[in-house]
Design a protein around this motif. Structure first.
Motif, mmCIF file in Angstrom:
data_model
loop_
_atom_site.group_PDB
_atom_site.id
_atom_site.type_symbol
_atom_site.label_atom_id
_atom_site.label_comp_id
_atom_site.label_asym_id
_atom_site.label_seq_id
_atom_site.Cartn_x
_atom_site.Cartn_y
_atom_site.Cartn_z
ATOM 1 N N GLY A 111 2.249 11.198 -9.309
ATOM 2 C CA GLY A 111 1.299 11.664 -10.323
ATOM 3 C C GLY A 111 0.655 10.565 -11.136
ATOM 4 O O GLY A 111 -0.064 10.853 -12.105
ATOM 5 N N GLU A 112 0.889 9.290 -10.770
ATOM 6 C CA GLU A 112 0.266 8.204 -11.521
ATOM 7 C C GLU A 112 -1.234 8.147 -11.222
ATOM 8 O O GLU A 112 -1.699 8.606 -10.184
ATOM 9 C CB GLU A 112 0.955 6.874 -11.189
ATOM 10 N N LYS A 113 -1.983 7.577 -12.144
ATOM 11 C CA LYS A 113 -3.450 7.598 -12.077
ATOM 12 C C LYS A 113 -3.992 6.576 -11.076
ATOM 13 O O LYS A 113 -3.278 5.679 -10.631
ATOM 14 C CB LYS A 113 -4.028 7.304 -13.467
ATOM 15 N N ARG A 114 -5.274 6.740 -10.749
ATOM 16 C CA ARG A 114 -5.944 5.744 -9.911
ATOM 17 C C ARG A 114 -5.839 4.376 -10.567
ATOM 18 O O ARG A 114 -5.914 4.256 -11.790
ATOM 19 C CB ARG A 114 -7.419 6.111 -9.701
ATOM 20 N N GLU A 115 -5.710 3.340 -9.763
ATOM 21 C CA GLU A 115 -5.495 2.001 -10.288
ATOM 22 C C GLU A 115 -6.745 1.131 -10.251
ATOM 23 O O GLU A 115 -6.793 0.085 -10.887
ATOM 24 C CB GLU A 115 -4.361 1.327 -9.507
ATOM 25 N N TYR A 116 -7.774 1.563 -9.509
ATOM 26 C CA TYR A 116 -8.997 0.769 -9.407
ATOM 27 C C TYR A 116 -10.150 1.399 -10.163
ATOM 28 O O TYR A 116 -10.800 0.754 -10.966
ATOM 29 C CB TYR A 116 -9.391 0.599 -7.939
ATOM 30 N N PHE A 117 -10.404 2.669 -9.892
ATOM 31 C CA PHE A 117 -11.583 3.336 -10.444
ATOM 32 C C PHE A 117 -11.162 4.548 -11.263
ATOM 33 O O PHE A 117 -10.690 5.543 -10.721
ATOM 34 C CB PHE A 117 -12.525 3.772 -9.313
ATOM 35 N N LYS A 118 -11.348 4.473 -12.563
ATOM 36 C CA LYS A 118 -10.974 5.577 -13.432
ATOM 37 C C LYS A 118 -11.895 6.784 -13.228
ATOM 38 O O LYS A 118 -11.497 7.913 -13.502
ATOM 39 C CB LYS A 118 -11.045 5.122 -14.892
ATOM 40 N N ASN A 119 -13.103 6.514 -12.759
ATOM 41 C CA ASN A 119 -14.078 7.591 -12.610
ATOM 42 C C ASN A 119 -15.142 7.186 -11.597
ATOM 43 O O ASN A 119 -15.133 6.063 -11.075
ATOM 44 C CB ASN A 119 -14.719 7.917 -13.962
ATOM 45 N N PRO A 179 -6.589 -6.865 3.584
ATOM 46 C CA PRO A 179 -6.243 -6.993 2.167
ATOM 47 C C PRO A 179 -5.842 -5.652 1.545
ATOM 48 O O PRO A 179 -6.393 -4.605 1.903
ATOM 49 C CB PRO A 179 -7.538 -7.513 1.540
ATOM 50 N N LEU A 180 -4.930 -5.710 0.610
ATOM 51 C CA LEU A 180 -4.476 -4.511 -0.095
ATOM 52 C C LEU A 180 -5.638 -3.819 -0.803
ATOM 53 O O LEU A 180 -5.737 -2.588 -0.805
ATOM 54 C CB LEU A 180 -3.388 -4.881 -1.106
ATOM 55 N N HIS A 181 -6.528 -4.609 -1.394
ATOM 56 C CA HIS A 181 -7.626 -4.004 -2.171
ATOM 57 C C HIS A 181 -8.534 -3.140 -1.296
ATOM 58 O O HIS A 181 -9.097 -2.155 -1.765
ATOM 59 C CB HIS A 181 -8.435 -5.080 -2.905
ATOM 60 N N LEU A 182 -8.658 -3.481 -0.013
ATOM 61 C CA LEU A 182 -9.473 -2.672 0.889
ATOM 62 C C LEU A 182 -8.845 -1.303 1.112
ATOM 63 O O LEU A 182 -9.527 -0.271 1.085
ATOM 64 C CB LEU A 182 -9.647 -3.398 2.223
ATOM 65 N N LEU A 183 -7.535 -1.275 1.296
ATOM 66 C CA LEU A 183 -6.823 -0.017 1.519
ATOM 67 C C LEU A 183 -6.927 0.901 0.305
ATOM 68 O O LEU A 183 -7.198 2.102 0.433
ATOM 69 C CB LEU A 183 -5.354 -0.305 1.833
ATOM 70 N N ILE A 184 -6.721 0.327 -0.873
ATOM 71 C CA ILE A 184 -6.768 1.135 -2.099
ATOM 72 C C ILE A 184 -8.194 1.591 -2.404
ATOM 73 O O ILE A 184 -8.427 2.736 -2.813
ATOM 74 C CB ILE A 184 -6.160 0.361 -3.285
ATOM 75 N N THR A 185 -9.162 0.696 -2.207
ATOM 76 C CA THR A 185 -10.567 1.060 -2.423
ATOM 77 C C THR A 185 -10.954 2.240 -1.543
ATOM 78 O O THR A 185 -11.569 3.210 -2.007
ATOM 79 C CB THR A 185 -11.486 -0.138 -2.117
ATOM 80 N N ASN A 186 -10.605 2.168 -0.272
ATOM 81 C CA ASN A 186 -10.916 3.234 0.664
ATOM 82 C C ASN A 186 -10.316 4.566 0.196
ATOM 83 O O ASN A 186 -10.978 5.606 0.213
ATOM 84 C CB ASN A 186 -10.383 2.865 2.049
ATOM 85 N N TYR A 187 -9.071 4.524 -0.241
ATOM 86 C CA TYR A 187 -8.355 5.727 -0.683
ATOM 87 C C TYR A 187 -9.012 6.335 -1.922
ATOM 88 O O TYR A 187 -9.253 7.546 -1.991
ATOM 89 C CB TYR A 187 -6.896 5.373 -0.973
ATOM 90 N N GLU A 188 -9.313 5.493 -2.912
ATOM 91 C CA GLU A 188 -9.814 6.013 -4.186
ATOM 92 C C GLU A 188 -11.273 6.460 -4.088
ATOM 93 O O GLU A 188 -11.681 7.396 -4.781
ATOM 94 C CB GLU A 188 -9.605 4.978 -5.290
ATOM 95 N N LEU A 189 -12.056 5.813 -3.259
ATOM 96 C CA LEU A 189 -13.435 6.284 -3.063
ATOM 97 C C LEU A 189 -13.438 7.668 -2.437
ATOM 98 O O LEU A 189 -14.197 8.549 -2.857
ATOM 99 C CB LEU A 189 -14.216 5.304 -2.181
ATOM 100 N N TYR A 210 0.834 -1.207 0.000
ATOM 101 C CA TYR A 210 0.000 0.000 0.000
ATOM 102 C C TYR A 210 0.870 1.260 0.000
ATOM 103 O O TYR A 210 0.555 2.233 -0.703
ATOM 104 C CB TYR A 210 -0.920 0.002 1.227
ATOM 105 N N GLN A 211 1.957 1.236 0.737
ATOM 106 C CA GLN A 211 2.878 2.371 0.738
ATOM 107 C C GLN A 211 3.469 2.588 -0.650
ATOM 108 O O GLN A 211 3.664 3.723 -1.091
ATOM 109 C CB GLN A 211 3.989 2.167 1.774
ATOM 110 N N ALA A 212 3.756 1.483 -1.343
ATOM 111 C CA ALA A 212 4.269 1.584 -2.716
ATOM 112 C C ALA A 212 3.216 2.216 -3.624
ATOM 113 O O ALA A 212 3.531 3.026 -4.512
ATOM 114 C CB ALA A 212 4.654 0.202 -3.225
ATOM 115 N N TYR A 213 1.941 1.838 -3.411
ATOM 116 C CA TYR A 213 0.840 2.436 -4.179
ATOM 117 C C TYR A 213 0.777 3.942 -3.930
ATOM 118 O O TYR A 213 0.649 4.738 -4.873
ATOM 119 C CB TYR A 213 -0.484 1.786 -3.779
ATOM 120 N N LEU A 214 0.887 4.354 -2.648
ATOM 121 C CA LEU A 214 0.825 5.778 -2.308
ATOM 122 C C LEU A 214 1.980 6.547 -2.949
ATOM 123 O O LEU A 214 1.804 7.688 -3.393
ATOM 124 C CB LEU A 214 0.851 5.956 -0.788
ATOM 125 N N GLU A 215 3.147 5.922 -3.002
ATOM 126 C CA GLU A 215 4.299 6.565 -3.647
ATOM 127 C C GLU A 215 4.039 6.771 -5.131
ATOM 128 O O GLU A 215 4.381 7.818 -5.697
ATOM 129 C CB GLU A 215 5.571 5.727 -3.431
#
Length: 475
Positions: free
Chosen positions: A91-99, A209-219, A81-86
């Protein structure tokens, strides 16, 4: 019991339930007896386990190392998750939800499983007078928000879906999205011999799970209330949360079993059952707004296939003809794209179709609600939307106050009856046994279930009662 209700109930009991949605409906039906649900659960779980390959389950061979194994898994997920935040900081785009539309699609497709959150632990409440099960019961009660609607996980998710206007989309989901919910509900009503499987399932589910952390962030980034997902990050923690309680429960119950080898095998089976059905990761990977938009248009076609002007034609067919059958709607969408009425991957304002449905002077203005328009907008914009200002392209859904929850002001007397019974009963065991049925998956998020959960907590977990006042869920 009314004749019509009795007939419907008998049909439910007689059905073989060849699809998962039927099974979920069966387990959530308040008129079906506990005995019938237990028999159905046992039969269904046997079939699921027969098809299960659990030889490759990631579970430590040395039981003494299970805590280190859980800590290692937790650390690995946090590192990723820290790697995702980096990446996002660069400036990289969202990885789960484009919109927003894709986020909506995800929330719709995970709704069946979120609406039975924690249900696999319901059967533990029947063992309330055995201290060895207290940790698992505590987890279940906290999933139920200790009887507080603002903390009850199912209430939270229902409120989110209703607030976003996604309720009717959930009703139109394919059967595959009900596979995992059916398993969780079967575990909720499983007989005592399935206790090890329930423990294994719970151990798996309480991992971070990693997907929970990223989902929370992108929502959050998309302006969608992510409280439901954030709660699972905070209370499931390995230090003093549900992951920790799951481990303690496993160790206590493991020590009670004589055949420890058989116990561990069954725990592994439960652990593997967690992976059956569509996972959140699979759903995210297969997000496809094309399908969701076609569903929206097919639903509109049911009422709009006779009211369009006959003068407007595409490929020698009137709009009414194109909308005459649901099967032709998808082809009609292709025609609109071909005729440039819809310009995919461009600013929706360049599409004539978008102007028709979104501008006040458009001939189809008002046909689509704000949620549907958000999905259509993001579908048209596609990849181009990633490069534009989010606030400029997000349609105002008119969110209600996040602290408002739905309550019924119409009473059928059921709550008053149980309140009277509890107050009039002096024996604690009798009180508890009257409350337990209302903690079931179909009832705990209703007003009566919330009240009964609070009393259950008061009687058996008084140290948790104070948390109902000083809740860990911030206002």
């Amino acid at each position: 019991m009314p004749v019509a209700v009795k007939k419907q109930l008998l049909e439910l009991l007689d059905k073989n339930h060849q699809n998962y949605c039927d099974l979920v409906t069966f387990f959530l039906n308040a008129d079906v007896s506990m005995g019938a649900k237990e028999r159905k659960a046992s039969h269904f779980l046997k079939k699921e386990i027969q098809l299960l390959n659990y030889s490759a389950v990631d579970f430590p061979a040395d039981i003494g190392k299970i805590q280190d194994w859980m800590l290692s898994n937790n650390k690995a997920q946090c590192t990723e998750y820290q790697a995702y935040l980096e990446r996002r900081k660069r400036g990289e785009k969202r990885e789960y939800f484009k919109n927003v539309g894709q986020a909506f699609e995800f929330l719709i497709k995970v709704a069946p499983v979120k609406r039975v959150d924690g249900s696999w632990l319901y059967s533990m409440t029947h063992y309330w007078n055995d201290p060895v099960f207290r940790d698992l019961i505590q987890i279940y009660l906290e999933e139920l928000g200790l009887g507080m609607a603002k903390s009850n996980h199912v209430c939270l998710y229902d409120d989110l879906i209703l607030n976003l206007g996604l309720e009717h989309f959930v009703l139109d989901l394919e059967d595959e999205y009900y596979h995992q919910p059916a398993i969780q509900l079967a575990l909720a009503y499983a007989p005592p011999e399935y206790i090890p499987e329930i423990i294994g399932f719970n151990l798996a589910y309480e991992q971070l799970p990693l997907h929970l952390l990223i989902t929370n962030y992108e929502l959050q980034e998309l302006g969608i209330d992510s409280k439901y997902f954030n709660v699972h990050i905070t209370i499931d923690n390995i230090d003093n949360g549900h992951a920790n309680l799951s481990l303690k429960a496993f160790e206590k119950i493991y020590s009670k079993y004589n055949d420890k080898e058989s116990f561990i095998e069954k725990v592994k089976i439960g652990f593997a059952l967690n992976n059956k059905g569509l996972s959140s990761k699979q759903i995210i990977k297969n997000l496809n707004l094309d399908t969701l938009v076609v569903k929206i248009l097919k639903r509109k076609a049911l009422v709009g296939n006779v009211i369009h002007n006959e003068k407007c034609q595409f490929d020698s067919k009137t709009i009414n003809s194109w909308l005459a059958t649901p099967e032709s709607v998808e082809a009609f969408v292709d025609v609109l794209i071909d005729k440039k009425w819809i310009k995919l991957g461009r600013d929706p304002e360049e599409s004539h179709f978008w102007k028709l449905i979104s501008h006040e002077d458009g001939k189809m203005y008002g046909v689509f609600n704000t949620t549907e328009k958000q999905i259509i907008y993001d579908w048209i914009a596609g990849e181009s939307a990633q490069n534009t200002d989010l606030s400029a392209r997000k349609i105002n859904l008119g969110h209600k106050n996040q602290h408002d929850f739905w309550f019924s002001f119409l009473s059928d007397g059921e709550l008053e009856d149980i309140q009277h019974q509890i107050y009039e009963t002096g024996n604690l065991a009798m009180k508890i046994n009257k409350l337990v049925p209302y903690l079931a998956p179909h009832a705990h998020h209703r007003e009566i279930g919330l009240w009964c959960t609070q009393r259950f907590v008061d009687f058996l977990f008084p140290f948790l009662s104070t948390q109902k006042v000083t809740s860990s869920f911030p206002p």
